[in-house]
Design a protein around this motif. Structure first.
Motif, PDB file in Angstrom:
ATOM      1  N   THR A 212       0.831  -1.199   0.000  1.00 20.35           N
ATOM      2  CA  THR A 212       0.000   0.000   0.000  1.00 20.35           C
ATOM      3  C   THR A 212       0.871   1.256   0.000  1.00 20.35           C
ATOM      4  O   THR A 212       1.780   1.380   0.830  1.00 20.35           O
ATOM      5  CB  THR A 212      -0.909   0.031   1.237  1.00 20.35           C
ATOM      6  N   LYS A 216      -3.999   4.804  -0.454  1.00 22.82           N
ATOM      7  CA  LYS A 216      -4.969   4.835  -1.544  1.00 22.82           C
ATOM      8  C   LYS A 216      -4.467   4.200  -2.836  1.00 22.82           C
ATOM      9  O   LYS A 216      -5.253   3.960  -3.757  1.00 22.82           O
ATOM     10  CB  LYS A 216      -5.399   6.278  -1.826  1.00 22.82           C
ATOM     11  N   ILE A 217      -3.178   3.937  -2.934  1.00 18.79           N
ATOM     12  CA  ILE A 217      -2.601   3.327  -4.129  1.00 18.79           C
ATOM     13  C   ILE A 217      -1.976   1.991  -3.738  1.00 18.79           C
ATOM     14  O   ILE A 217      -1.282   1.897  -2.719  1.00 18.79           O
ATOM     15  CB  ILE A 217      -1.529   4.236  -4.766  1.00 18.79           C
ATOM     16  N   ILE A 234      -2.225  -3.221 -10.080  1.00 16.48           N
ATOM     17  CA  ILE A 234      -2.238  -1.923  -9.419  1.00 16.48           C
ATOM     18  C   ILE A 234      -3.686  -1.596  -9.059  1.00 16.48           C
ATOM     19  O   ILE A 234      -4.626  -2.142  -9.648  1.00 16.48           O
ATOM     20  CB  ILE A 234      -1.646  -0.806 -10.302  1.00 16.48           C
ATOM     21  N   SER A 236      -6.447   1.598  -6.991  1.00 23.29           N
ATOM     22  CA  SER A 236      -6.663   2.898  -6.369  1.00 23.29           C
ATOM     23  C   SER A 236      -7.990   2.861  -5.612  1.00 23.29           C
ATOM     24  O   SER A 236      -8.985   2.334  -6.120  1.00 23.29           O
ATOM     25  CB  SER A 236      -6.697   4.000  -7.425  1.00 23.29           C
ATOM     26  N   LYS A 237      -7.983   3.410  -4.403  1.00 24.29           N
ATOM     27  CA  LYS A 237      -9.199   3.399  -3.590  1.00 24.29           C
ATOM     28  C   LYS A 237      -9.507   4.809  -3.111  1.00 24.29           C
ATOM     29  O   LYS A 237      -8.690   5.448  -2.436  1.00 24.29           O
ATOM     30  CB  LYS A 237      -9.036   2.467  -2.391  1.00 24.29           C
ATOM     31  N   ALA A 238     -10.689   5.302  -3.448  1.00 20.55           N
ATOM     32  CA  ALA A 238     -11.181   6.578  -2.938  1.00 20.55           C
ATOM     33  C   ALA A 238     -12.217   6.286  -1.855  1.00 20.55           C
ATOM     34  O   ALA A 238     -12.354   5.155  -1.411  1.00 20.55           O
ATOM     35  CB  ALA A 238     -11.780   7.396  -4.070  1.00 20.55           C
ATOM     36  N   ASP A 244      -9.277  -1.378  -9.887  1.00 23.79           N
ATOM     37  CA  ASP A 244      -8.115  -2.269  -9.894  1.00 23.79           C
ATOM     38  C   ASP A 244      -7.864  -2.798 -11.302  1.00 23.79           C
ATOM     39  O   ASP A 244      -8.802  -3.005 -12.084  1.00 23.79           O
ATOM     40  CB  ASP A 244      -8.334  -3.454  -8.948  1.00 23.79           C
TER      41      ASP A 244
END
Length: 271
Positions: A212, A216-217, A234, A236-238, A244
């Protein structure tokens, strides 16, 4: 010739052991070599249904898996998960193939948490459709569980087709046993490994890792043995949106690409 593999594969399946394509979905698990027995994410319905109870928000999930080296072999899946105070329910669809050969699955699952463990069950209505061979249907049951032993250690296991459903008198759907361990040696690092055993074939070993970056990435990698395959991913989580991507390499079918998106609609009222 471009559909020769699919037609030949189905013809063989009708006289040998039951065959089905890989129904594990989610680019997070794909980037980690599909070592998903201990993964707690929005793709739980397609992996270890026991982890479905770990979904804290109502969510919509979609995944698309593309195989450029094998025409007519793309996969897609979509799921909706809804948490309650007494557990989490999920419904989903899965599709593989094209007009020449295809597999469609409609799934419904439920999972609940009991102390450190979450247990779940899933029913699948499966339809096989091959040009010139007709349509065949079956119903299978999956059962799974996941437990948080310590803050650093997770264990998970599930059974595919526990009822040993058959397409016909001579064709049984694959029955698989999967058991895995998840390790979190540091807040930013997660390792998962598992053994998958089809009752008719040799065991398959899977290993995956996720790192991580700034919460967030995510970057991921994985490896499988029997057969051998390499994976990279890879993500990304908002606050509400999770995206993904995963890339895999193997001798057959070559490279594959998977993209998955999850959207958390609202905070559940689960405890």
């Amino acid at each position: 010739m471009k559909y020769y593999f699919l037609i030949s594969w189905f013809a063989f399946a009708t006289v040998g052991h039951g065959q089905s394509v890989n129904t594990l979905m989610g680019a997070r698990s794909a980037g980690m070599g599909y070592s998903s027995a201990t993964h707690k994410d929005d793709a739980a319905l397609f992996n270890n249904v026991g982890a479905l109870a770990e979904i804290k928000n109502t969510s919509v999930f979609f995944a698309y898996d593309m195989q450029p080296g094998l025409l007519g072999a793309n996969r897609m899946a979509a799921a909706f998960s809804l948490p309650f105070k007494f557990g989490t329910a999920g419904i989903g669809i899965f599709k593989f193939g094209d007009k020449i050969y295809s597999e469609q699955i409609l799934s419904a699952g439920f999972s609940n948490k009991f102390g450190i463990a979450s247990l779940g069950i899933k029913a699948n209505y499966i339809q096989y459709n091959a040009s010139g061979f007709g349509i065949k249907n079956a119903v299978s049951i999956n059962f799974g569980g996941i437990a948080q032993i310590t803050k650093q250690i997770l264990v998970g296991a599930y059974i595919v087709n526990i009822n040993q459903s058959r397409i016909s008198e001579d064709e049984q759907l694959p029955t698989k046993l999967v058991a895995g361990i998840g390790l979190k040696p540091a807040d930013a690092f997660f390792i998962s490994t598992e053994i998958e055993k089809d009752l008719d074939y040799d065991a398959r070993w899977k290993l995956g890792a996720e790192y991580t970056i700034h919460k967030k990435i995510f970057v991921r990698t994985g490896f499988n043995l029997n057969p051998s395959a390499g994976y990279f991913g890879i993500g990304s989580k908002a606050r509400r949106l999770v995206i993904d991507y995963a890339l895999s390499f193997s001798r057959i079918p070559g490279s594959t690409h998977q993209l998955s998106v999850a959207y958390r609609i609202e905070t559940s009222n689960k405890k």
